[in-house]
Design a protein around this motif. Structure first.
Motif, PDB file in Angstrom:
ATOM      1  N   PRO A  59      -1.048   1.878  -7.793  1.00 32.68           N
ATOM      2  CA  PRO A  59      -2.108   2.585  -7.066  1.00 32.68           C
ATOM      3  C   PRO A  59      -1.584   3.260  -5.802  1.00 32.68           C
ATOM      4  O   PRO A  59      -0.549   2.869  -5.258  1.00 32.68           O
ATOM      5  CB  PRO A  59      -3.089   1.459  -6.720  1.00 32.68           C
ATOM      6  CG  PRO A  59      -2.213   0.253  -6.581  1.00 32.68           C
ATOM      7  CD  PRO A  59      -1.135   0.421  -7.623  1.00 32.68           C
ATOM      8  N   ARG A  60      -2.340   4.253  -5.349  1.00 29.68           N
ATOM      9  CA  ARG A  60      -2.019   4.919  -4.074  1.00 29.68           C
ATOM     10  C   ARG A  60      -3.302   5.161  -3.285  1.00 29.68           C
ATOM     11  O   ARG A  60      -4.367   5.350  -3.844  1.00 29.68           O
ATOM     12  CB  ARG A  60      -1.277   6.244  -4.304  1.00 29.68           C
ATOM     13  CG  ARG A  60       0.134   6.052  -4.828  1.00 29.68           C
ATOM     14  CD  ARG A  60       0.930   7.338  -4.783  1.00 29.68           C
ATOM     15  NE  ARG A  60       0.443   8.321  -5.750  1.00 29.68           N
ATOM     16  CZ  ARG A  60       0.869   9.584  -5.797  1.00 29.68           C
ATOM     17  NH1 ARG A  60       1.751  10.013  -4.912  1.00 29.68           N
ATOM     18  NH2 ARG A  60       0.407  10.413  -6.715  1.00 29.68           N
ATOM     19  N   PHE A  61      -3.143   5.232  -1.995  1.00 30.52           N
ATOM     20  CA  PHE A  61      -4.241   5.270  -1.038  1.00 30.52           C
ATOM     21  C   PHE A  61      -4.181   6.595  -0.281  1.00 30.52           C
ATOM     22  O   PHE A  61      -3.108   6.993   0.194  1.00 30.52           O
ATOM     23  CB  PHE A  61      -4.054   4.079  -0.094  1.00 30.52           C
ATOM     24  CG  PHE A  61      -4.947   4.020   1.115  1.00 30.52           C
ATOM     25  CD1 PHE A  61      -6.171   3.397   1.049  1.00 30.52           C
ATOM     26  CD2 PHE A  61      -4.520   4.530   2.328  1.00 30.52           C
ATOM     27  CE1 PHE A  61      -6.973   3.289   2.182  1.00 30.52           C
ATOM     28  CE2 PHE A  61      -5.312   4.437   3.452  1.00 30.52           C
ATOM     29  CZ  PHE A  61      -6.538   3.817   3.380  1.00 30.52           C
ATOM     30  N   THR A  62      -5.306   7.313  -0.181  1.00 28.16           N
ATOM     31  CA  THR A  62      -5.339   8.602   0.507  1.00 28.16           C
ATOM     32  C   THR A  62      -5.860   8.427   1.931  1.00 28.16           C
ATOM     33  O   THR A  62      -7.008   8.015   2.120  1.00 28.16           O
ATOM     34  CB  THR A  62      -6.233   9.598  -0.247  1.00 28.16           C
ATOM     35  OG1 THR A  62      -5.724   9.764  -1.567  1.00 28.16           O
ATOM     36  CG2 THR A  62      -6.262  10.945   0.453  1.00 28.16           C
ATOM     37  N   PRO A  63      -5.051   8.720   2.947  1.00 22.87           N
ATOM     38  CA  PRO A  63      -5.471   8.498   4.341  1.00 22.87           C
ATOM     39  C   PRO A  63      -6.201   9.705   4.918  1.00 22.87           C
ATOM     40  O   PRO A  63      -5.584  10.674   5.349  1.00 22.87           O
ATOM     41  CB  PRO A  63      -4.132   8.276   5.062  1.00 22.87           C
ATOM     42  CG  PRO A  63      -3.150   9.084   4.278  1.00 22.87           C
ATOM     43  CD  PRO A  63      -3.651   9.128   2.852  1.00 22.87           C
TER      44      PRO A  63
ATOM     45  N   THR B 232       0.855  -1.186   0.000  1.00 21.42           N
ATOM     46  CA  THR B 232       0.000   0.000   0.000  1.00 21.42           C
ATOM     47  C   THR B 232       0.889   1.234   0.000  1.00 21.42           C
ATOM     48  O   THR B 232       1.798   1.355   0.839  1.00 21.42           O
ATOM     49  CB  THR B 232      -0.934   0.021   1.219  1.00 21.42           C
ATOM     50  OG1 THR B 232      -2.003  -0.902   1.010  1.00 21.42           O
ATOM     51  CG2 THR B 232      -1.549   1.395   1.419  1.00 21.42           C
ATOM     52  N   VAL B 233       0.632   2.136  -0.933  1.00 22.11           N
ATOM     53  CA  VAL B 233       1.380   3.398  -1.030  1.00 22.11           C
ATOM     54  C   VAL B 233       0.450   4.533  -0.618  1.00 22.11           C
ATOM     55  O   VAL B 233      -0.625   4.712  -1.203  1.00 22.11           O
ATOM     56  CB  VAL B 233       1.904   3.625  -2.466  1.00 22.11           C
ATOM     57  CG1 VAL B 233       2.715   4.922  -2.528  1.00 22.11           C
ATOM     58  CG2 VAL B 233       2.765   2.449  -2.914  1.00 22.11           C
ATOM     59  N   LEU B 234       0.849   5.280   0.380  1.00 18.05           N
ATOM     60  CA  LEU B 234       0.050   6.397   0.888  1.00 18.05           C
ATOM     61  C   LEU B 234       0.407   7.683   0.148  1.00 18.05           C
ATOM     62  O   LEU B 234       1.572   7.906  -0.202  1.00 18.05           O
ATOM     63  CB  LEU B 234       0.302   6.593   2.383  1.00 18.05           C
ATOM     64  CG  LEU B 234      -0.002   5.398   3.282  1.00 18.05           C
ATOM     65  CD1 LEU B 234       0.294   5.758   4.733  1.00 18.05           C
ATOM     66  CD2 LEU B 234      -1.441   4.950   3.132  1.00 18.05           C
ATOM     67  N   ILE B 235      -0.586   8.537  -0.063  1.00 21.67           N
ATOM     68  CA  ILE B 235      -0.357   9.809  -0.735  1.00 21.67           C
ATOM     69  C   ILE B 235      -0.793  10.962   0.169  1.00 21.67           C
ATOM     70  O   ILE B 235      -1.913  10.968   0.685  1.00 21.67           O
ATOM     71  CB  ILE B 235      -1.093   9.867  -2.088  1.00 21.67           C
ATOM     72  CG1 ILE B 235      -0.982  11.246  -2.719  1.00 21.67           C
ATOM     73  CG2 ILE B 235      -2.544   9.445  -1.968  1.00 21.67           C
ATOM     74  CD1 ILE B 235      -1.575  11.354  -4.105  1.00 21.67           C
TER      75      ILE B 235
END
Length: 320
Positions: A285-289, A13-16
């Motif tokens: 893909p990237r995931f927005t926290p 998981t890559v956070l942005i």
């Protein structure tokens, strides 16, 4: 909860993130701020394996990712990435990747910030924005200004760069605003960020929506940005992030091909999901926290590990 946080040992998981403000901003109430970011990174290092990007991608390709693997990224190149985010990351022993739109270094300002800061500085209680099909808008309170910002930005986002510049110039004139010139990093801050062990990646020169540009214009934006960062930092950036980052709407297969031809090793989107063996390296893909509660964030991040990337290998398909 343990099994949920376990995720899949072969997924990443890559956070942005974008900004880390000193404190909550009423015109950007959902934006990350220092105390919240400090707590979030603390949660990440406690429950997840936070990896620098080069290690994360190398182990993704080799199939050797540890359980609950996470990488952290920032987009655009805001000054608070260096002044606020970097010290917090170093405090927790974490390295992140910063995708920089280098045309805004040393006094530039992003178009969305022009609109937001113009509203912040406006002295009146109402604005006639009929020319944006918004009518007469009340801006007597900070909450009204925040809501109006959220209505203005979509109106401007998909204009051509020239059309957006004209609209912003009119907006600044009508609000009589003086926009700040210290929101983005200086060259010296960018160089210090790299010296602190952070990865610097490409993000075009001026953050256009690539899908509205011609192929030549898009190539120039990506190539000039990479060359500019190489001159400033002494080495070419390895990774790229598409501005705005939604497939088809913001970038297309041709832009993935351009990034690869120019020498990038990987490129990142803003679509949800985790990266696994099926993921193309030029459409990660990237995931927005956005969760403010640490437990909710951890649970949703755990869910993201099980959420595969629905759009596969766009870049590689374009290159066959």
């Amino acid at each position: 909860m343990g099994s949920l946080l376990g995720g899949n040992s072969k997924r990443l998981t890559v956070l942005i993130f974008h900004r880390v403000l000193p404190e909550v901003d009423p015109l950007s109430p959902d934006e990350m701020h220092a105390a919240r970011f400090d707590a979030l990174v603390g949660t990440l290092v406690q429950f997840f394996n936070v990896l620098p990007m080069d290690e994360a991608l190398s182990r993704l390709q080799a199939g050797t990712l540890p359980t609950r693997s996470v990488a952290i990224t920032f987009d655009d190149g805001y000054a608070d990435n260096y002044t606020i985010a970097c010290p917090i990351l170093l405090k927790h022993g974490v390295k992140a990747t910063f995708f920089v739109a280098s045309g805004f270094l040393d006094g530039g300002i992003m178009w969305n910030d022009v609109a937001r800061e113009a509203l912040r500085g406006f002295q009146g209680d109402s604005l006639d924005l009929g020319w944006l099909d918004l009518g007469v808008c009340s801006v007597a309170t900070e909450s009204e200004r925040h809501r109006l910002t959220e209505r203005i930005l979509p109106k401007l986002k998909y204009l051509t760069p020239e059309g957006r510049q004209q609209a912003l110039a009119r907006f600044v004139t009508e609000t009589r605003a003086v926009v700040p010139r210290d929101l983005m990093m200086t060259t010296a801050q960018l160089q210090r960020l790299q010296a602190a062990g952070m990865e610097i990646g490409g993000h075009t020169m001026d953050h256009p929506i690539l899908a509205v540009l011609s192929e030549d214009e898009a190539r120039q934006q990506i190539a000039d940005n990479r060359a500019h960062l190489t001159r400033l930092l002494g080495r070419a950036p390895r990774y790229f992030a598409y501005p705005n980052g939604r497939p088809d709407q913001d970038y297309q297969a041709v832009h993935a091909r351009i990034a690869r031809e120019l020498g990038y090793e990987a490129a990142f989107t803003t679509t949800y999901g985790s990266a696994g063996p099926e993921s193309g390296m030029f459409e990660l893909p990237r995931f927005t926290p956005w969760d403010r509660d640490a437990l909710r964030f951890s649970l949703r991040l755990g869910h993201n590990f099980f959420r595969g990337h629905s759009r596969r290998l766009l870049a590689d398909e374009a290159l066959v």
